[in-house]
Design an enzyme around this catalytic site. Structure first.
Site, PDB file in Angstrom:
ATOM      1  N   PHE A  10      53.789  32.512 -28.308  1.00 36.51           N
ATOM      2  CA  PHE A  10      55.083  32.199 -28.925  1.00 36.51           C
ATOM      3  C   PHE A  10      56.098  33.244 -28.479  1.00 36.51           C
ATOM      4  CE2 PHE A  10      58.466  32.094 -31.998  1.00 36.51           C
ATOM      5  CZ  PHE A  10      58.677  30.732 -32.136  1.00 36.51           C
ATOM      6  N   ASP A  12      55.357  41.111 -25.033  1.00 40.03           N
ATOM      7  CA  ASP A  12      56.191  40.677 -26.151  1.00 40.03           C
ATOM      8  C   ASP A  12      55.589  41.290 -27.416  1.00 40.03           C
ATOM      9  OD1 ASP A  12      57.218  39.360 -28.354  1.00 40.03           O
ATOM     10  OD2 ASP A  12      57.302  37.405 -27.383  1.00 40.03           O
ATOM     11  N   LYS A  41      62.355  41.764 -34.797  1.00 35.06           N
ATOM     12  CA  LYS A  41      61.835  41.730 -36.160  1.00 35.06           C
ATOM     13  C   LYS A  41      62.039  43.027 -36.961  1.00 35.06           C
ATOM     14  CE  LYS A  41      58.571  37.952 -35.543  1.00 35.06           C
ATOM     15  NZ  LYS A  41      59.142  36.890 -36.364  1.00 35.06           N
TER      16      LYS A  41
END
Ligand SMILES: Cc1ncc(COP(=O)(O)O)c(C=O)c1O
Length: 404
Positions: free
Chosen positions: A138, A223, A252
């Site tokens: 993702f 990532d 985040k």
């Protein structure tokens, strides 16, 4: 406004991109969140790995307040002090020499994709633009990052997708080796797949990827949007494997809850970006980077990495005990405080049951309960959550027993 009215207005005015739980959070402190009715919840989700420091960490709140009173926005056409401070800290504590700031994980990955292509073109010449990514990965919801994401469910309806991505199975070195050809410029992956079901690769996998990338002259991009900033017990997940990537993306939890994204880059590669090549109006703005400096210092100075390692081990051992008790549990796995409990059935109802009992948890890939508590969670809080989970599981096992 009351709960019912707000929910009705939400349905009326917000694009229906989320199925929401019937809860309206209004306040948070540390590991706790309170809803409009005053009900308390223990957060084992952290707003999807955003609130690693817990909710409203006092140092982050103070940094935002102080900055908001001074200056909120000018432009990246000027020097921005907290942006410089945060970039210096990120370089000091990582492999990186340069940082590009943006506003989200998808945007950070977009930057990485663009830079990988540009660097390959300038450095190696030819037609090198293809990026190898992993199945079940993702990487975000923009057109390029949802194409990079190795899950067709996120791509449905958006064709034509961005050319130049190739998918291989995660944790499979030979598949990467076989996929590389004269068009390949980079490999992009999460060191632990989060959305894909909390999948930790075999030890040595990242090292193997590093060797392949070096041998073939292509870039290794990690990532760490979900697993960076202490989530695995180290500041960055790659540290567990004794390797360094060429680029790494963060977002985040980087600014303790304020929207931010960052692309960390090695010097040699960063040179391929020159003024005008890439930009973001809000990237590295005063508020986000002032919060980021406070958040990063708090993670390092307040023993959060140590707590994450200790409580993470304890938590995983508790999940393994749960697995032993209930035949419908497939596996408990994870590292630090990104933990998953894979079920042999759908987990959505369990999340709802846990919400009723005052615990925020998540389910991904339909069957994997995902736990991402703040790094300050305690063993006692873990015990409380496990007790509630066992109660819910017992009810599933003996549905007629009303007094589990
Ligand atoms: C590993 C990973 N990369 C990228 C993203 C996208 O981040 P954002 O939602 O901030 O664009 C996410 C979000 O869940 C993620 O988990």
């Amino acid at each position: 406004m009351d709960v019912q009215t707000l929910m009705m207005l939400s349905e009326q005015y917000l694009a229906h991109t989320y199925n929401r739980f019937p809860m309206i959070p209004v306040r948070g402190k540390g590991t706790r969140v309170w809803d409009m009715d005053g009900k308390e919840y223990i957060d084992f989700f952290s707003g999807l790995a955003v609130c690693n420091l817990g909710h409203c960490h006092p140092k982050v709140v103070a940094a935002i307040q102080a900055q908001a009173e001074k200056l909120i926005h000018v432009s990246n056409l000027y020097y921005i002090e907290p942006q410089i401070q945060l970039a210096s800290l990120l370089c000091k504590y990582s492999f990186a020499d340069k940082v590009f700031f943006c506003n989200s994980g998808a945007e950070a990955n977009e930057g990485a994709i663009k830079l990988a292509r540009k660097y390959a073109k300038e450095k190696r010449g030819g037609d090198r633009y293809e990026i190898i990514t992993m199945e079940r990965s993702f990487h975000g919801r923009t057109l390029a990052t949802l194409t990079a994401t190795g899950q067709t469910k996120y791509q449905k309806g958006y064709a034509p997708l961005v050319p130049g991505f190739k998918y291989v199975p995660f944790d499979h070195l030979d598949a990467v080796r076989e996929a590389i050809d004269s068009k390949t410029c980079a490999v992009l992956l999460e060191p632990i797949q989060g959305e894909g079901g909390v999948r930790v690769p075999t030890e040595g996998y990242l090292k193997g990827l590093r060797e392949i990338c070096d041998e073939k002259g292509i870039l290794l991009i990690l990532d760490e949007v979900q697993v960076g900033m202490g989530r695995t017990g180290r500041l960055f997940a790659y540290e567990h494997e004794g390797i360094e990537p060429d680029m790494l993306t963060l977002a985040k939890s980087l600014a303790g809850g304020v929207p931010i994204g960052a692309l960390l880059i090695k010097e040699e590669i960063a040179k391929a970006f020159q003024p005008g090549d890439h930009a973001s109006t809000f990237g590295g703005n005063f508020l986000a980077t002032a919060a980021g400096v406070a958040a990063l210092k708090a993670i390092l100075e307040e023993g959060m990495l140590e707590n994450c390692q200790r409580v993470g081990k304890y938590f995983l051992s508790k999940l393994r005990t749960v697995q032993e008790q209930f035949p419908f549990v497939q596996e408990a796995r994870g590292r630090g405080l990104i933990l998953g409990l894979e079920l042999k059935m759908d987990g959505a109802e369990i999340v709802k049951e846990m919400l009723k009992r005052g615990f925020l948890i998540n389910c991904t890939m339909d069957r994997v309960l995902r736990f991402l508590p703040p790094l300050i969670i305690t063993e006692e809080e873990v015990d409380g959550m496990i007790e509630a989970l066992e109660e819910v599981f017992k009810k599933i096992q003996s549905p007629n027993n009303n007094n589990p």
